[in-house]
Design a protein around this motif. Structure first.
Motif, PDB file in Angstrom:
ATOM      1  N   GLN A  50       0.860  -1.336  -0.082  1.00  0.00           N
ATOM      2  CA  GLN A  50      -0.110  -0.025  -0.131  1.00  0.00           C
ATOM      3  C   GLN A  50       0.839   1.094  -0.015  1.00  0.00           C
ATOM      4  O   GLN A  50       2.109   1.038   0.562  1.00  0.00           O
ATOM      5  N   ILE A  51       0.324   2.272  -0.371  1.00  0.00           N
ATOM      6  CA  ILE A  51       1.113   3.625  -0.290  1.00  0.00           C
ATOM      7  C   ILE A  51       0.058   4.530   0.650  1.00  0.00           C
ATOM      8  O   ILE A  51      -1.057   4.663   0.392  1.00  0.00           O
ATOM      9  N   HIS A  52       0.853   5.058   1.724  1.00  0.00           N
ATOM     10  CA  HIS A  52       0.269   6.096   2.637  1.00  0.00           C
ATOM     11  C   HIS A  52       1.010   7.397   2.483  1.00  0.00           C
ATOM     12  O   HIS A  52       2.427   7.416   2.680  1.00  0.00           O
ATOM     13  N   SER A  53       0.299   8.378   2.403  1.00  0.00           N
ATOM     14  CA  SER A  53       0.711   9.763   2.140  1.00  0.00           C
ATOM     15  C   SER A  53       0.397  10.614   3.438  1.00  0.00           C
ATOM     16  O   SER A  53      -0.856  10.737   3.572  1.00  0.00           O
ATOM     17  N   PHE A  54       1.069  11.145   4.172  1.00  0.00           N
ATOM     18  CA  PHE A  54       0.672  12.034   5.303  1.00  0.00           C
ATOM     19  C   PHE A  54       1.050  13.473   4.756  1.00  0.00           C
ATOM     20  O   PHE A  54       2.176  13.897   4.552  1.00  0.00           O
ATOM     21  N   SER A  55       0.112  14.259   5.075  1.00  0.00           N
ATOM     22  CA  SER A  55       0.292  15.799   4.804  1.00  0.00           C
ATOM     23  C   SER A  55       0.139  16.696   6.278  1.00  0.00           C
ATOM     24  O   SER A  55      -0.820  16.187   6.954  1.00  0.00           O
TER      25      SER A  55
END
Length: 226
Positions: free
Chosen positions: A109-114
């Motif tokens: 999976q790809i998880h992006s935190f902003s």
């Protein structure tokens, strides 16, 4: 193995330019030195962005400082504090192997935190791989920007960070293609989550444009509050 890592070699430890100079620092010096750190994946962006924040503080005081005017003591103190940490850069090691094997290449999976603050916006993109022994999580790329000189609300800056997350995730997915079901975005802004679940045309141009981009490339269910 343990030595399969990304590092940042260079003359950071002994280059005289990185040490306290006998002559006064100027805006030209700050711009030149901050640009010398090559970090295309943004893996050390939490460090690099601080130099950009300092440079922006100088820009805010453009009536006091042109490119060759010696800077004031308060700016020099913050700048030299940052410089003192530069020799640590070559010791930073980022794991290169993601944990993907022939058996697990479809199980990631790809998880992006902003996030955002009054000084800047940032996003970090991780690959999460299911392995026989559990999960491997690897920082793939990151991006940071200083906040614009024009004062914006924190919610608007958080929204820009969410857009950066969508764009950076798309870049990572070019190499690690996953379906939308396996791509996730995380923000601590409940305001932004509300905007994303509202038709973009309901807002004025600034918010509408950015919400529209987010809604074009992602589904609301991909966004999570953290």
């Amino acid at each position: 193995g343990e030595n399969d890592v990304l590092t940042f070699p260079g003359k950071f430890a002994n280059n005289v330019e990185w040490k306290k100079k006998e002559k006064d620092w100027t805006k030209t010096d700050l711009a030149r030195i901050s640009a010398q750190i090559f970090d295309p994946l943004g893996l050390i962006s939490p460090f690099v962005v601080r130099s950009k924040v300092i440079l922006q503080h100088v820009w805010r005081r453009k009536k006091e400082f042109d490119w060759k005017t010696p800077l004031s003591e308060d700016i020099i103190k913050v700048w030299e504090d940052w410089l003192e940490e530069v020799p640590v850069i070559p010791s930073i090691k980022i794991k290169r192997w993601t944990g993907i094997t022939e058996a697990s290449k479809k199980k990631y999976q790809i998880h992006s935190f902003s996030d955002a603050s009054e000084e800047g916006m940032c996003v970090a993109c991780y690959l999460r791989v299911k392995t026989k022994s559990g999960y491997e999580t690897t920082l793939m790329a990151a991006k940071s920007r200083v906040a614009p000189l024009k004062v914006e609300s924190i919610s608007r800056l958080e929204l820009v960070a969410c857009v950066l997350a969508v764009r950076l995730s798309a870049v990572v997915r070019e190499t690690y293609p996953v379906s939308n079901e396996e791509c996730f975005y995380w923000t601590d802004s409940e305001v932004c989550l509300h905007w994303m679940n509202t038709p973009a045309r309901s807002f004025k141009a600034y918010v509408a444009t950015r919400v529209g981009e987010i809604q074009t490339f992602t589904e609301p269910r991909q966004w999570q509050h953290v």
